[in-house]
Every structure is written in C-alpha cells, then in structure tokens.
Design a protein around this motif. Structure first.
Motif, PDB file in Angstrom:
ATOM      1  N   LEU A   1       0.838  -1.203   0.000  1.00  0.00           N
ATOM      2  CA  LEU A   1       0.000   0.000   0.000  1.00  0.00           C
ATOM      3  C   LEU A   1       0.871   1.249   0.000  1.00  0.00           C
ATOM      4  O   LEU A   1       0.628   2.197  -0.766  1.00  0.00           O
ATOM      5  CB  LEU A   1      -0.920  -0.011   1.224  1.00  0.00           C
ATOM      6  CG  LEU A   1      -1.862   1.188   1.370  1.00  0.00           C
ATOM      7  CD1 LEU A   1      -2.819   1.282   0.187  1.00  0.00           C
ATOM      8  CD2 LEU A   1      -2.647   1.091   2.677  1.00  0.00           C
ATOM      9  N   GLU A   2       1.904   1.256   0.828  1.00  0.00           N
ATOM     10  CA  GLU A   2       2.789   2.422   0.913  1.00  0.00           C
ATOM     11  C   GLU A   2       3.632   2.575  -0.353  1.00  0.00           C
ATOM     12  O   GLU A   2       4.050   3.680  -0.693  1.00  0.00           O
ATOM     13  CB  GLU A   2       3.686   2.297   2.144  1.00  0.00           C
ATOM     14  CG  GLU A   2       2.906   2.480   3.443  1.00  0.00           C
ATOM     15  CD  GLU A   2       3.701   2.107   4.679  1.00  0.00           C
ATOM     16  OE1 GLU A   2       4.936   1.984   4.584  1.00  0.00           O
ATOM     17  OE2 GLU A   2       3.080   1.929   5.755  1.00  0.00           O
ATOM     18  N   ALA A   3       3.864   1.463  -1.061  1.00  0.00           N
ATOM     19  CA  ALA A   3       4.623   1.517  -2.315  1.00  0.00           C
ATOM     20  C   ALA A   3       3.743   1.910  -3.499  1.00  0.00           C
ATOM     21  O   ALA A   3       4.239   2.085  -4.610  1.00  0.00           O
ATOM     22  CB  ALA A   3       5.286   0.175  -2.588  1.00  0.00           C
TER      23      ALA A   3
ATOM     24  N   ALA B   1      -3.712  -2.710  -5.409  1.00  0.00           N
ATOM     25  CA  ALA B   1      -4.323  -3.968  -5.838  1.00  0.00           C
ATOM     26  C   ALA B   1      -3.634  -5.159  -5.176  1.00  0.00           C
ATOM     27  O   ALA B   1      -4.289  -6.085  -4.677  1.00  0.00           O
ATOM     28  CB  ALA B   1      -4.263  -4.094  -7.360  1.00  0.00           C
ATOM     29  N   GLN B   2      -2.301  -5.156  -5.162  1.00  0.00           N
ATOM     30  CA  GLN B   2      -1.557  -6.227  -4.502  1.00  0.00           C
ATOM     31  C   GLN B   2      -1.778  -6.189  -2.993  1.00  0.00           C
ATOM     32  O   GLN B   2      -1.886  -7.235  -2.345  1.00  0.00           O
ATOM     33  CB  GLN B   2      -0.064  -6.093  -4.823  1.00  0.00           C
ATOM     34  CG  GLN B   2       0.836  -7.136  -4.169  1.00  0.00           C
ATOM     35  CD  GLN B   2       0.543  -8.557  -4.623  1.00  0.00           C
ATOM     36  OE1 GLN B   2      -0.005  -8.757  -5.706  1.00  0.00           O
ATOM     37  NE2 GLN B   2       0.888  -9.531  -3.801  1.00  0.00           N
ATOM     38  N   ALA B   3      -1.861  -4.989  -2.434  1.00  0.00           N
ATOM     39  CA  ALA B   3      -2.118  -4.855  -0.995  1.00  0.00           C
ATOM     40  C   ALA B   3      -3.460  -5.474  -0.637  1.00  0.00           C
ATOM     41  O   ALA B   3      -3.596  -6.160   0.384  1.00  0.00           O
ATOM     42  CB  ALA B   3      -2.082  -3.376  -0.601  1.00  0.00           C
ATOM     43  N   LEU B   4      -4.480  -5.255  -1.479  1.00  0.00           N
ATOM     44  CA  LEU B   4      -5.812  -5.811  -1.219  1.00  0.00           C
ATOM     45  C   LEU B   4      -5.793  -7.333  -1.270  1.00  0.00           C
ATOM     46  O   LEU B   4      -6.431  -8.010  -0.445  1.00  0.00           O
ATOM     47  CB  LEU B   4      -6.815  -5.261  -2.228  1.00  0.00           C
ATOM     48  CG  LEU B   4      -8.269  -5.727  -2.045  1.00  0.00           C
ATOM     49  CD1 LEU B   4      -8.800  -5.301  -0.679  1.00  0.00           C
ATOM     50  CD2 LEU B   4      -9.153  -5.186  -3.161  1.00  0.00           C
ATOM     51  N   GLU B   5      -5.058  -7.880  -2.217  1.00  0.00           N
ATOM     52  CA  GLU B   5      -4.950  -9.339  -2.325  1.00  0.00           C
ATOM     53  C   GLU B   5      -4.375  -9.942  -1.042  1.00  0.00           C
ATOM     54  O   GLU B   5      -4.874 -10.951  -0.525  1.00  0.00           O
ATOM     55  CB  GLU B   5      -4.066  -9.704  -3.520  1.00  0.00           C
ATOM     56  CG  GLU B   5      -3.955 -11.197  -3.776  1.00  0.00           C
ATOM     57  CD  GLU B   5      -3.081 -11.509  -4.980  1.00  0.00           C
ATOM     58  OE1 GLU B   5      -2.419 -12.574  -4.963  1.00  0.00           O
ATOM     59  OE2 GLU B   5      -3.066 -10.699  -5.933  1.00  0.00           O
ATOM     60  N   LEU B   6      -3.338  -9.306  -0.509  1.00  0.00           N
ATOM     61  CA  LEU B   6      -2.717  -9.798   0.726  1.00  0.00           C
ATOM     62  C   LEU B   6      -3.646  -9.598   1.927  1.00  0.00           C
ATOM     63  O   LEU B   6      -3.744 -10.471   2.798  1.00  0.00           O
ATOM     64  CB  LEU B   6      -1.384  -9.082   0.961  1.00  0.00           C
ATOM     65  CG  LEU B   6      -0.291  -9.341  -0.078  1.00  0.00           C
ATOM     66  CD1 LEU B   6       0.914  -8.437   0.172  1.00  0.00           C
ATOM     67  CD2 LEU B   6       0.138 -10.804  -0.051  1.00  0.00           C
TER      68      LEU B   6
END
Length: 450
Positions: A100-102, A106-111
C-alpha cells in the motif's frame, strides 16, 4: 527507568515466536515514542543485538526482520526480505502495508483479503478490516466501503475507526452532512482519534479555514508516529505564510522517519532555499567562521570518558566529523546511551550546531542531498496517460484546491496550464508548483510554456 522498560518491551516483542496484528501495531507506536526506541529497533533489524534467524528460525526470522524494516520506514527492504520468507499472518500484514505504501493497492488488497480469511482474534480482525477499508478507498471503491461498514459494526461494535472511514467515504461521494455526523461520533468515541483529526484538518485546509487547520495539524504533529501527509500539509501552510523555518521543521520531521521521501526532500530544499534568501549577505562571513569552528578538535572539550572513547572508536576527531553523524548512528554504538547523547547535543547546541538529520550529507543542514530525477512511467502510451484523472493522485491540500478551482480533471487539462496561471491562484506558491511539475515529469509531461 520508563524508557528502559520500553526498550525491553520492544526486544520482548521481537523475540516472540508469533506476533499478533495488534502487537505489531503496538511495536510501531512504541518505536516512534523516542529516538532511543528507534535506535534499539535499528540494532535489532541490523543484527547487532539479536540474531533473529537464529532465535526464531530462518523464515520467521526473515519475516520479523521485514516487520522491523517496515516499522522503520524501509518499505522496499521489507518487501524484498518478505520475498524470501514463507507466508504467515505476520508476513501478510506487513506485506499488505508495504505494498500500500509503495503504491500497489491492488496487490495490498490481495494480501489483506488472504489475511482476513485467517482465524484472527477480535482486535486483530478489526485492525485488518480497517486496513482493508483504507486499501479500498485508495482504489476509489468508496460505495463498497459504505456498504460493508454496517456489517463490520455488527461484528466489532461501534468503533471510532469505522465511523472515520464511513465519514471519509461520505466526504468523497458528496454526502457532506453524513460525513460530519460520522466524524463527530468518531471523536465522541475517541477524542484523540488521529485519522479523524486528520480529515478535519484537511477539510479546514480545503475550505481556507487556516487558523482551524493549523491548530489541528499542530495537534497531529505530536502524535506518534506522525502522519506524513499531516506534516507535509502543515509545512505548505507555513510556507504560504512565509514562515520558512517552521515549514523546514515539518519536512525535517518527515525525513527523520523516511530519509528518502522525495516530496519531503523537494519541499525541504525549497523551504531552505527561500529561507536562505534572508541570509545571503552574511554567507561568506558565516562560512569562514564555521570553517574555523568545525575544525576544532574534540579533545578541546570537556566530555566524559565514555563519550570521548565512543567518538574515538568511530574516528570523530573534530566538530566537523561530529555534525556529520546522526543520533541513530551514535545510539547504535555499544556503551553509548542517553546520557552521552544528551552531553554531546548540549555541546553542539552551545556552538550553534546540531547532529545531522537522516539522509543529510555534508556539514550544513541547509544543503540537503540532491533529489534523483523521477523516471517516466513505462509501458503505457501517452494518450492513455493524458486521460488519467488527477483525482487518482495524492495531492497536498493547496495543490488539490488549485486544480479544482481551474476545473482540471485529467492530466491533459493540466498540461494546457502554464506556471504563470497556477502561480496566479491565491495561496498557490512555488512548493505547490514544484509538486505538480514533479508529478507531470513522472509521465514525461510538462506544463504549457509561457
């Protein structure tokens, strides 16, 4: 001593076999309560005081190191370290925050969704739900958050975090009266609720209510860890008032935690440049005087044996050597503690000097490191980039207000505006202009000439 207890608490947390979500967030708060705590965590992460892999096993040790790196603001390092560790609840949480900070929501939501599916105790489940709402808001899915909040309230009760997110989504979808109700209720539940206070300060700023905005931003500045956006916005407000010293202090506070934060580096350099306009006449005299002062040997000062020995170990022979060092560097030395740090800071203060900030090079804090030029985004044709909505970007309150006043909705609209037009807007200054130019440069674009 209380601080010694806090330090041992950090050590205790990082040695635990497993950390809960709430314990990780607790460690983050504790880390930023003092420079000593940050120094303790630096030593742990760098393996100077604790071999995490040996203590916890290779995979858990790598995950715990990534947790420490994320807490210290080393987001890229955390992501890289996690790539070598096995999946776990801790790895999913830190990975989601790091992504999220990067900027990869979308990837943050998956995790976060994978973590949400785990068996979590109630406090952890609430923290993950709140993180997920934050990610959805970054993706612009505000209606989805509003629809999910009643269910979350049924599961977790009435919480300030939930009312805050409801208020923010109402704000962003034009439901302003409902937003105010949610913010008020959040502060009734928790008068010191940082996310809600930030939204109130931001809204005051957008409406031009500078006095009220300054009061809330200053209140937020004392909270640990401070929100970067709070400090940036406060700095911009001080620049608008011509108070470049206070503006510089705000940006320095960001750089204390995130030494490579490009916006803070850019704003800090601009504020210091504006401040230096008042001192150019004395620059040469000051340079000569400082040259003599900085060459003064450490041996000429009355320091304790412990402080003197520690400085000798790292080859600090004169004041010039000393002001190139940061507090964190000194605190990582064995046998160097709070008393020695206080002694050295008092010595420097008597001479009108200070220790370096993280990320500074050289002896003059007024000359921060050069900022690397942003790289153009690859892989998308320019036509698509030009139609990118400006609402997708994170802007300071001043920049956002200026774009709204000009009716700018996509990057194409922005490229048709000149520097002169932007600078003609009330309360829009060089810092906000540089922010917009830097954002355009990331896509190989620029403002209209003339």
């Amino acid at each position: 001593m209380a601080e010694a207890g806090t330090l041992s608490r950090l050590r205790e947390l990082f040695e635990k076999e497993d950390l809960t979500v709430t314990q990780i967030l607790e460690a983050r708060r504790e880390t930023y309560s003092s420079i000593l705590n940050r120094s303790e965590l630096v030593r742990i992460v760098e393996g100077k005081d604790l071999d995490l892999e040996k203590k916890l096993g290779e995979s858990k040790g790598q995950t715990r190191r990534a947790t420490g790196q994320w807490i210290l603001g080393r987001t890229r390092d955390a992501a890289e370290t996690l790539s070598h560790a096995r999946p776990s609840k801790e790895a999913l949480l830190v990975g989601a925050h790091a992504q999220l900070e990067a900027g990869d929501a979308a990837q943050a939501l998956e995790l976060a969704d994978k973590l949400r599916a785990q068996d979590l105790p109630a406090p952890d489940a609430l923290a993950v739900e709140v993180l997920r709402f934050e990610i959805l808001e970054k993706l612009g899915r505000h209606e989805e958050v509003l629809a999910a909040i009643p269910k979350a309230q049924k599961a977790h009760g009435e919480q300030a975090d939930l009312h805050c997110h409801a208020g923010m989504c109402c704000d962003l979808t034009g439901q302003y009266a409902d937003a105010e109700k949610h913010y008020s209720r959040a502060l009734e539940l928790n008068p010191e609720h940082e996310p809600t206070l930030f939204r109130l300060a931001y809204n005051h700023d957008l409406r031009g209510e500078d006095k009220e905005a300054l009061e809330v931003y200053e209140r937020l500045r004392t909270m640990k860890p401070p929100r970067v956006a709070s400090l940036i916005n406060l700095g911009v407000m001080y620049e608008d008032r011509g108070d470049y010293m206070r503006a510089s202090d705000c940006y320095e506070q960001v750089l204390d935690v995130y030494p490579n934060h490009q916006r803070a580096q850019l704003y800090y350099r601009d504020a210091r440049a504006s401040l230096s306009m008042y001192y150019d006449e004395d620059a040469k005299r000051r340079e000569h005087r400082w040259g003599k002062l900085l060459s003064t040997p450490i041996s000429e000062f009355q320091l304790s044996v412990r402080s003197r020995n520690c400085l000798t170990q790292i080859n600090v022979l004169n004041l010039g050597d000393l002001v190139r060092r940061t507090e964190e560097e000194l605190m990582t030395m064995r046998n160097f503690g709070e008393t020695s740090l206080k002694e050295i800071k008092e010595l420097l203060q008597q001479k009108g000097l200070r220790l370096a900030r993280p990320g500074e090079t050289g002896i003059d804090a007024a000359n921060p490191p050069e900022i690397p030029s942003p790289l153009p985004t690859q892989g998308k044709p320019k036509e698509d980039v030009l139609q990118k909505p400006v609402a997708e970007f994170e802007w300071s309150a001043r920049a956002k207000k200026a774009l709204e006043s000009l009716g700018v909705s996509v990057l194409a609209d922005l490229t048709l505006r000149s520097e002169k037009e932007l600078l003609g807007i009330k309360n829009f200054g060089t810092t906000s202009l540089n922010e917009i130019k830097q954002k355009l440069a990331q896509y190989g674009l620029s403002l209209k000439e003339g």
